[in-house]
Design a protein around this motif. Structure first.
Motif, PDB file in Angstrom:
ATOM      1  N   LYS A  50       0.743  -1.365   0.092  1.00  0.00           N
ATOM      2  CA  LYS A  50      -0.047  -0.155   0.121  1.00  0.00           C
ATOM      3  C   LYS A  50       0.903   1.254   0.148  1.00  0.00           C
ATOM      4  O   LYS A  50       1.748   1.274   0.819  1.00  0.00           O
ATOM      5  N   VAL A  51       0.565   2.261  -0.777  1.00  0.00           N
ATOM      6  CA  VAL A  51       1.272   3.474  -0.834  1.00  0.00           C
ATOM      7  C   VAL A  51       0.352   4.523  -0.929  1.00  0.00           C
ATOM      8  O   VAL A  51      -0.519   4.699  -1.166  1.00  0.00           O
ATOM      9  N   ALA A  52       0.407   5.033   0.555  1.00  0.00           N
ATOM     10  CA  ALA A  52      -0.496   6.168   0.860  1.00  0.00           C
ATOM     11  C   ALA A  52       0.042   7.124   2.114  1.00  0.00           C
ATOM     12  O   ALA A  52       1.185   6.695   2.664  1.00  0.00           O
ATOM     13  N   LEU A  53      -0.465   8.251   2.044  1.00  0.00           N
ATOM     14  CA  LEU A  53       0.078   9.151   3.352  1.00  0.00           C
ATOM     15  C   LEU A  53      -0.542   8.703   4.473  1.00  0.00           C
ATOM     16  O   LEU A  53      -1.635   8.061   4.632  1.00  0.00           O
ATOM     17  N   ALA A  54       0.443   8.677   5.347  1.00  0.00           N
ATOM     18  CA  ALA A  54      -0.004   8.429   6.582  1.00  0.00           C
ATOM     19  C   ALA A  54      -1.313   9.068   7.262  1.00  0.00           C
ATOM     20  O   ALA A  54      -1.270  10.456   6.990  1.00  0.00           O
ATOM     21  N   GLN A  55      -2.140   8.651   7.996  1.00  0.00           N
ATOM     22  CA  GLN A  55      -3.435   9.213   8.194  1.00  0.00           C
ATOM     23  C   GLN A  55      -3.552   9.454  10.006  1.00  0.00           C
ATOM     24  O   GLN A  55      -3.327   8.377  10.601  1.00  0.00           O
ATOM     25  N   ALA A  56      -3.376  10.523   9.988  1.00  0.00           N
ATOM     26  CA  ALA A  56      -3.377  11.247  11.702  1.00  0.00           C
ATOM     27  C   ALA A  56      -4.786  11.072  12.056  1.00  0.00           C
ATOM     28  O   ALA A  56      -5.785  11.401  11.217  1.00  0.00           O
ATOM     29  N   PRO A  57      -4.974  10.635  13.063  1.00  0.00           N
ATOM     30  CA  PRO A  57      -6.386  10.737  13.901  1.00  0.00           C
ATOM     31  C   PRO A  57      -7.041  12.057  13.643  1.00  0.00           C
ATOM     32  O   PRO A  57      -6.283  13.052  13.767  1.00  0.00           O
ATOM     33  N   GLN A  58      -8.319  12.100  13.302  1.00  0.00           N
ATOM     34  CA  GLN A  58      -8.731  13.479  13.029  1.00  0.00           C
ATOM     35  C   GLN A  58      -8.529  14.687  14.143  1.00  0.00           C
ATOM     36  O   GLN A  58      -8.248  15.731  13.998  1.00  0.00           O
ATOM     37  N   HIS A  59      -8.758  14.036  15.413  1.00  0.00           N
ATOM     38  CA  HIS A  59      -8.627  15.127  16.431  1.00  0.00           C
ATOM     39  C   HIS A  59      -6.925  15.320  16.524  1.00  0.00           C
ATOM     40  O   HIS A  59      -6.720  16.224  17.366  1.00  0.00           O
TER      41      HIS A  59
END
Length: 102
Positions: A50-59
């Motif tokens: 998977k090539v994706a940007l790291a996803q920070a939790p919304q908060h």
């Protein structure tokens, strides 16, 4: 099929060394690892991970916060430090690792 093509790549020397260290433990030469990677691309028609940007939790995602929200969170952290409400990094890290293994 004989290997007859040479690849000349520019890579970060630290990343290369880290990869070589892992591959050495696995007993896989770098050329074989690259060949395996290219074969996976050919077989799957895509990059084999998977090539994706790291996803920070919304908060926690500062990109979604207003300047005032960011200032408020920074002030809250500063207030905690001034009041002595903090924990040692190593202690927290060990606790997190312990939670992952259970």
């Amino acid at each position: 099929m004989d290997k007859t093509t040479t690849l000349n790549l520019r890579v970060n020397p630290i990343v290369k060394q880290q990869a070589e260290d892992v591959l050495k433990q696995l007993g896989i030469p770098m050329a074989t690892a690259i060949d395996m990677y290219l074969r996976q691309i050919s077989m799957t028609g895509s990059i084999p991970f998977k090539v994706a940007l790291a996803q920070a939790p919304q908060h926690l995602n500062a990109d979604l916060m207003s300047a005032e929200q960011i200032r408020s969170l920074l002030q809250e952290g500063l207030d905690d430090v001034k009041a002595g409400r903090m924990r040692d990094f190593d202690e927290v890290f060990e606790e997190l690792l312990g939670e992952q293994s259970t």
